[in-house]
Write a protein that holds these residues in place. Structure first.
Motif, mmCIF file in Angstrom:
data_model
loop_
_atom_site.group_PDB
_atom_site.id
_atom_site.type_symbol
_atom_site.label_atom_id
_atom_site.label_comp_id
_atom_site.label_asym_id
_atom_site.label_seq_id
_atom_site.Cartn_x
_atom_site.Cartn_y
_atom_site.Cartn_z
ATOM 1 N N ILE A 17 0.888 -1.080 -0.016
ATOM 2 C CA ILE A 17 0.016 -0.011 0.042
ATOM 3 C C ILE A 17 0.847 1.234 0.078
ATOM 4 C CG2 ILE A 17 -0.391 0.087 2.592
ATOM 5 C CD1 ILE A 17 -3.170 1.158 1.998
ATOM 6 N N GLY A 18 0.525 2.336 -0.546
ATOM 7 C CA GLY A 18 1.201 3.347 -0.657
ATOM 8 C C GLY A 18 0.247 4.522 0.171
ATOM 9 N N SER A 19 1.391 5.401 0.801
ATOM 10 C CA SER A 19 0.514 6.459 1.384
ATOM 11 C C SER A 19 0.769 7.932 0.970
ATOM 12 C CB SER A 19 1.281 6.600 2.926
ATOM 13 O OG SER A 19 2.644 6.739 2.914
ATOM 14 N N ALA A 20 0.123 8.747 1.246
ATOM 15 C CA ALA A 20 0.202 10.260 0.781
ATOM 16 C C ALA A 20 1.065 10.909 1.830
ATOM 17 C CB ALA A 20 -1.492 10.854 0.870
ATOM 18 N N ILE A 21 1.119 12.128 1.753
ATOM 19 C CA ILE A 21 2.156 13.181 2.440
ATOM 20 C C ILE A 21 1.389 14.090 3.275
ATOM 21 C CG2 ILE A 21 3.815 14.898 2.151
ATOM 22 C CD1 ILE A 21 4.902 13.339 -0.052
ATOM 23 N N GLY A 22 1.872 14.258 4.305
ATOM 24 C CA GLY A 22 1.166 15.189 5.420
ATOM 25 C C GLY A 22 1.260 14.852 6.825
ATOM 26 N N LEU A 39 5.971 3.677 0.242
ATOM 27 C CA LEU A 39 5.300 2.487 -0.350
ATOM 28 C C LEU A 39 5.456 1.496 0.802
ATOM 29 C CD1 LEU A 39 3.920 0.549 -2.359
ATOM 30 C CD2 LEU A 39 6.325 0.130 -3.400
ATOM 31 N N TYR A 40 4.726 0.720 1.397
ATOM 32 C CA TYR A 40 4.898 -0.275 2.471
ATOM 33 C C TYR A 40 4.574 -1.774 1.972
ATOM 34 C CZ TYR A 40 4.850 3.544 5.830
ATOM 35 O OH TYR A 40 5.384 4.713 6.501
ATOM 36 N N ALA A 41 5.181 -2.681 2.655
ATOM 37 C CA ALA A 41 5.153 -3.907 2.304
ATOM 38 C C ALA A 41 4.820 -4.543 3.938
ATOM 39 C CB ALA A 41 6.371 -4.681 1.792
ATOM 40 N N ILE A 42 3.561 -5.279 4.139
ATOM 41 C CA ILE A 42 3.089 -5.434 5.434
ATOM 42 C C ILE A 42 2.576 -7.034 5.436
ATOM 43 C CG2 ILE A 42 1.319 -5.055 7.224
ATOM 44 C CD1 ILE A 42 1.153 -2.037 5.733
ATOM 45 N N ASN A 43 3.105 -7.717 6.202
ATOM 46 C CA ASN A 43 2.723 -9.118 6.576
ATOM 47 C C ASN A 43 1.211 -8.993 6.630
ATOM 48 O OD1 ASN A 43 2.064 -11.572 8.230
ATOM 49 N ND2 ASN A 43 4.156 -11.810 7.834
ATOM 50 N N ALA A 44 0.510 -9.881 6.053
ATOM 51 C CA ALA A 44 -1.142 -9.816 5.684
ATOM 52 C C ALA A 44 -1.369 -10.641 7.163
ATOM 53 C CB ALA A 44 -1.475 -10.658 4.581
ATOM 54 N N GLU A 45 -0.745 -11.375 7.774
ATOM 55 C CA GLU A 45 -1.331 -12.356 8.926
ATOM 56 C C GLU A 45 -0.952 -11.641 9.926
ATOM 57 O OE1 GLU A 45 -0.112 -16.439 10.707
ATOM 58 O OE2 GLU A 45 -0.323 -16.413 8.351
ATOM 59 N N THR A 46 0.211 -10.854 10.238
ATOM 60 C CA THR A 46 0.607 -10.329 11.410
ATOM 61 C C THR A 46 0.406 -8.748 11.534
ATOM 62 O OG1 THR A 46 3.031 -9.969 10.991
ATOM 63 C CG2 THR A 46 2.185 -12.112 11.972
ATOM 64 N N GLY A 47 0.066 -8.177 10.356
ATOM 65 C CA GLY A 47 0.185 -6.705 10.246
ATOM 66 C C GLY A 47 1.523 -5.865 10.546
ATOM 67 N N GLN A 48 2.665 -6.757 10.510
ATOM 68 C CA GLN A 48 4.158 -6.233 10.614
ATOM 69 C C GLN A 48 4.528 -5.529 9.595
ATOM 70 O OE1 GLN A 48 6.857 -8.918 11.981
ATOM 71 N NE2 GLN A 48 8.787 -7.601 12.347
ATOM 72 N N ILE A 49 5.150 -4.331 9.639
ATOM 73 C CA ILE A 49 5.657 -3.727 8.312
ATOM 74 C C ILE A 49 6.853 -4.416 8.204
ATOM 75 C CG2 ILE A 49 6.882 -1.670 7.499
ATOM 76 C CD1 ILE A 49 4.956 -0.179 9.301
ATOM 77 N N ILE A 50 6.904 -5.148 6.894
ATOM 78 C CA ILE A 50 8.240 -5.597 6.404
ATOM 79 C C ILE A 50 9.367 -4.790 6.032
ATOM 80 C CG2 ILE A 50 9.049 -7.640 4.792
ATOM 81 C CD1 ILE A 50 6.329 -8.860 4.956
ATOM 82 N N ASN A 51 8.909 -3.904 4.927
ATOM 83 C CA ASN A 51 9.767 -3.016 4.522
ATOM 84 C C ASN A 51 8.952 -1.675 4.082
ATOM 85 O OD1 ASN A 51 12.222 -2.079 3.426
ATOM 86 N ND2 ASN A 51 12.509 -4.037 2.441
ATOM 87 N N GLU A 52 9.593 -0.655 3.752
ATOM 88 C CA GLU A 52 9.099 0.671 3.307
ATOM 89 C C GLU A 52 10.081 1.421 2.448
ATOM 90 O OE1 GLU A 52 9.730 3.847 6.742
ATOM 91 O OE2 GLU A 52 8.717 1.920 7.539
ATOM 92 N N TYR A 53 9.582 2.018 1.401
ATOM 93 C CA TYR A 53 10.270 2.768 0.559
ATOM 94 C C TYR A 53 9.897 4.211 0.230
ATOM 95 C CZ TYR A 53 13.085 4.141 -3.599
ATOM 96 O OH TYR A 53 14.082 4.609 -4.326
ATOM 97 N N SER A 54 10.516 5.034 0.541
ATOM 98 C CA SER A 54 10.131 6.621 0.468
ATOM 99 C C SER A 54 10.127 6.750 -1.153
ATOM 100 C CB SER A 54 10.897 7.764 1.101
ATOM 101 O OG SER A 54 10.774 8.919 1.032
ATOM 102 N N LEU A 55 9.015 7.275 -1.649
ATOM 103 C CA LEU A 55 8.806 7.717 -3.169
ATOM 104 C C LEU A 55 8.706 9.259 -3.247
ATOM 105 C CD1 LEU A 55 5.951 5.388 -4.015
ATOM 106 C CD2 LEU A 55 7.992 5.069 -4.468
ATOM 107 N N GLY A 56 8.851 9.977 -2.260
ATOM 108 C CA GLY A 56 9.031 11.690 -2.452
ATOM 109 C C GLY A 56 7.641 12.371 -2.807
#
Length: 86
Positions: A17-22, A39-56
């Motif tokens: 899922i991608g997020s907005a800014i603010g 942009l977030y990668a989240i474990n669908a079972e646990t809800g834990q954030i696996i990785n994230e990447y700033s798109l600016g």
């Protein structure tokens, strides 16, 4: 505040899922805390954030997963593709 403006996509047990800014760091709302243009990668079972990447820039469209790659766009020249494990 936009928060999560895109819809999530699920592939191989991972929610992308991608997020907005603010960002509002004083807020207790998960929407406000993750309103950061990433942009977030989240474990669908646990809800834990696996990785994230700033798109600016705000991610306003749903990411796409195909052939081991995650594609996302911001509309602010932050478009890109990442290995699914980015």
């Amino acid at each position: 505040k936009l928060g999560f403006a895109s819809s999530p996509v699920v592939s191989n047990g991972i929610v992308y899922i991608g997020s907005a800014i603010g960002v509002d760091d004083n807020s207790d709302s998960i929407i406000d805390r993750y309103n950061d243009g990433k942009l977030y990668a989240i474990n669908a079972e646990t809800g834990q954030i696996i990785n994230e990447y700033s798109l600016g820039g705000p991610v306003l469209s749903t990411p796409c997963v195909a052939n081991g790659w995650v594609y996302a766009g911001t509309g602010d020249e932050g478009d890109g593709a990442w290995d699914r494990d980015f």
